[in-house]
Design a protein around this motif. Sequence first.
Motif, short mmCIF file in Angstrom:
data_model
loop_
_atom_site.label_atom_id
_atom_site.label_comp_id
_atom_site.label_asym_id
_atom_site.label_seq_id
_atom_site.Cartn_x
_atom_site.Cartn_y
_atom_site.Cartn_z
N ARG A 89 3.50 14.56 -8.17
CA ARG A 89 4.28 15.74 -7.76
C ARG A 89 5.42 16.05 -8.73
O ARG A 89 5.82 17.20 -8.85
CB ARG A 89 4.85 15.52 -6.35
CG ARG A 89 3.75 15.58 -5.30
CD ARG A 89 4.31 15.52 -3.91
NE ARG A 89 3.23 15.42 -2.94
CZ ARG A 89 3.40 15.08 -1.67
NH1 ARG A 89 4.61 14.81 -1.23
NH2 ARG A 89 2.37 15.00 -0.87
N ASN A 90 5.95 15.04 -9.39
CA ASN A 90 6.97 15.28 -10.41
C ASN A 90 6.27 15.41 -11.77
O ASN A 90 6.66 14.76 -12.75
CB ASN A 90 7.98 14.15 -10.46
CG ASN A 90 8.84 14.09 -9.21
OD1 ASN A 90 9.61 15.00 -8.94
ND2 ASN A 90 8.68 13.04 -8.44
N PHE A 133 12.22 -1.22 -1.00
CA PHE A 133 11.37 -0.13 -0.52
C PHE A 133 11.63 1.14 -1.35
O PHE A 133 10.72 1.92 -1.62
CB PHE A 133 11.64 0.14 0.96
CG PHE A 133 10.59 0.97 1.61
CD1 PHE A 133 9.40 0.40 2.04
CD2 PHE A 133 10.76 2.33 1.79
CE1 PHE A 133 8.41 1.18 2.61
CE2 PHE A 133 9.78 3.11 2.37
CZ PHE A 133 8.60 2.52 2.79
N ILE A 158 19.54 9.18 -0.17
CA ILE A 158 19.01 9.60 1.14
C ILE A 158 18.11 8.50 1.72
O ILE A 158 18.21 8.14 2.89
CB ILE A 158 18.20 10.92 1.01
CG1 ILE A 158 19.11 12.07 0.59
CG2 ILE A 158 17.51 11.26 2.34
CD1 ILE A 158 18.37 13.34 0.19
N MET A 159 17.26 7.95 0.87
CA MET A 159 16.34 6.90 1.32
C MET A 159 17.13 5.71 1.87
O MET A 159 16.77 5.13 2.89
CB MET A 159 15.46 6.44 0.15
CG MET A 159 14.46 7.46 -0.29
SD MET A 159 13.61 6.88 -1.78
CE MET A 159 12.59 8.29 -2.17
N ALA A 178 3.21 5.86 -2.54
CA ALA A 178 4.40 6.68 -2.79
C ALA A 178 4.63 6.86 -4.29
O ALA A 178 4.99 7.95 -4.75
CB ALA A 178 5.62 6.04 -2.15
N GLU A 180 20.02 11.59 -5.85
CA GLU A 180 20.31 12.09 -4.49
C GLU A 180 19.24 11.57 -3.52
O GLU A 180 19.55 11.11 -2.42
CB GLU A 180 20.33 13.62 -4.54
CG GLU A 180 20.53 14.29 -3.20
CD GLU A 180 21.98 14.29 -2.73
OE1 GLU A 180 22.85 13.94 -3.54
OE2 GLU A 180 22.21 14.60 -1.54
N GLU A 181 17.98 11.65 -3.97
CA GLU A 181 16.88 11.17 -3.12
C GLU A 181 17.01 9.67 -2.84
O GLU A 181 16.73 9.22 -1.73
CB GLU A 181 15.54 11.43 -3.81
CG GLU A 181 15.22 12.91 -3.88
CD GLU A 181 13.96 13.14 -4.67
OE1 GLU A 181 14.08 13.74 -5.75
OE2 GLU A 181 12.89 12.72 -4.21
N LYS A 224 0.85 -1.21 0.00
CA LYS A 224 0.00 0.00 0.00
C LYS A 224 0.88 1.26 0.00
O LYS A 224 0.65 2.19 -0.77
CB LYS A 224 -0.89 -0.04 1.25
CG LYS A 224 -1.96 1.03 1.29
CD LYS A 224 -2.67 1.06 2.63
CE LYS A 224 -1.80 1.72 3.67
NZ LYS A 224 -2.38 1.77 5.01
N ARG A 225 1.91 1.24 0.85
CA ARG A 225 2.81 2.40 0.93
C ARG A 225 3.57 2.62 -0.37
O ARG A 225 3.77 3.74 -0.82
CB ARG A 225 3.81 2.22 2.08
CG ARG A 225 3.18 2.46 3.44
CD ARG A 225 4.14 2.14 4.55
NE ARG A 225 3.46 2.28 5.83
CZ ARG A 225 3.93 1.82 6.98
NH1 ARG A 225 5.10 1.20 7.01
NH2 ARG A 225 3.27 2.00 8.09
#
Lengths: 302, 226
Positions: A19-20, A221, A211-212, A12, A207-208, A7-8
Amino acid sequence: MLFTTLKRTIHAGLVSFWRNGWLSMATIMVMALTLFVMGSLLFVNALMNSVITSLEQKIDITVYFMPGATDDQMLAVKQDVEKLPDVKAVTFVSRDAALAVFQEAHKDNALIASALQEVGENPLEASINIRATDPRHYAAISDFLVNKKYPIVEKINYFENQTVIDRLSSILASVRGGGALIALFLAFIAVLVAFNTIRIAIFTMREEISIMRLVGATSWFVRGPFLVNGVLYGVVAAVATVLAFLPITWLIAPKLLLLVPSFDLYHYFAANFLQFFGLLAAFGVILGSLSSVFAVRRYLKV
Amino acid sequence: MLFFDDVSKIYSHDAIALKNINLRIEPKEFVSLVGASGAGKTTLLRLLLREEDPSGGHVYLDGIDITSIPRRRLHHVRRRIGTVFQDYKLLPMKTAYENVAFAMEAAGRLDEEIQEDVPQALDVVGLGDKMKNYPHQLSGGEKQRVAIARALVNRPDVILADELTGNLDPVNTWEIMKLLQKINELGTTILLASHNKEVVNAIGKRLVVLDHGEIISDEQNGKYLL
């Protein structure tokens, strides 16, 4: 837990897709162009098949029988030919039927009509008309008939038309092979362009991704939402492509009909709409998701 | 407990980042790691997160050898370490709430826990009213607070803070340092890498000084004078 993660991941992916927006839009456009090329190749393939089939249908051979041949003898030859694996259809044309066809074909020609009357009797011979599964098989079928040495067979017209039939067969085979090669090449280029576009889109998010990973996310994930994005790119691009094909095929169909009367493009598209959409969507989804997974993998090594 | 056992990091023969580092950090300690740029502070933290592998030696977290864990299982260790970076490293397309929640989601926490803990963490750092703001709508100090909230929301054993006040004005710097001290008092080990003399001297806790990849001083209530 699995359900929560799924679900997540889907949530996401959807949020990131939205959003992008510009990035998603640009990727979808390139993907839609790729699918457009693939769809066009499908159309060209159908068109080629239609042209080839219609040409193939024009090729046949006719076996003429001696005037004294009985129906039983002629039907025996017909049955022998029908048993050959490369034979698609065999039609028996009796003398009367041949005459009727001849008269119908020349009904406006007074000279031929008067000549027939002068002859007094039916000058035409009974025959069988043979259609092979592939024009390349006519030589073998003719050889079979010659080797059998049927006493009632007077003439096989293959030997008169051999050069034309062979040349036509060779051209059709070349068109099929060459067309497949060109289609493969174009498809490869289109796939490469789409794959690189998705790679660039994911490059902007490297970069994201790191970070994740650093805050404790597993590879899957991180990868999951990108996979969802890839699937969405494929589905939306497929929808956009079939929507674009609707007016395009409608506009082109009448002009194409003038060139190839046996192929109505719009009708073909409408009749195969669901299969067409399914094929493009499946291709888009596979391309989008695989490209995403491969592109992300590189940045997961953190 | 954190333990760097004879750790070295050598990039090339003339680029030696760390030389035979032996450093033991007990639970609930607040350790300031200081030194000039290039002294090896950040490299030490990167080894702890396994962003890089050491050229020699081992790094342990509560007896677990971080250097030998397969990369696919690293997330287990990283979830026990909260990290705050100088450049914040927030996810730009997520709100403050979502950035903090992401760390919990990644750790597989339940939705109910997330809904309860994320607002609490943001309240602790004073951003309870900016949960819906995106990083670009926040000031530098606020971004750093979000990063701290993200680092502490999973109740980690250790928080690594790498030059976290480097981009902040003096007022924000002191507020962030107070926040870190408060988190430390609640029982979290803090390892702060900084070259800001005023800050580390004001904290007055254990001070480890690095120079050219070596520890040249390690003392409680030390003063950084270089």
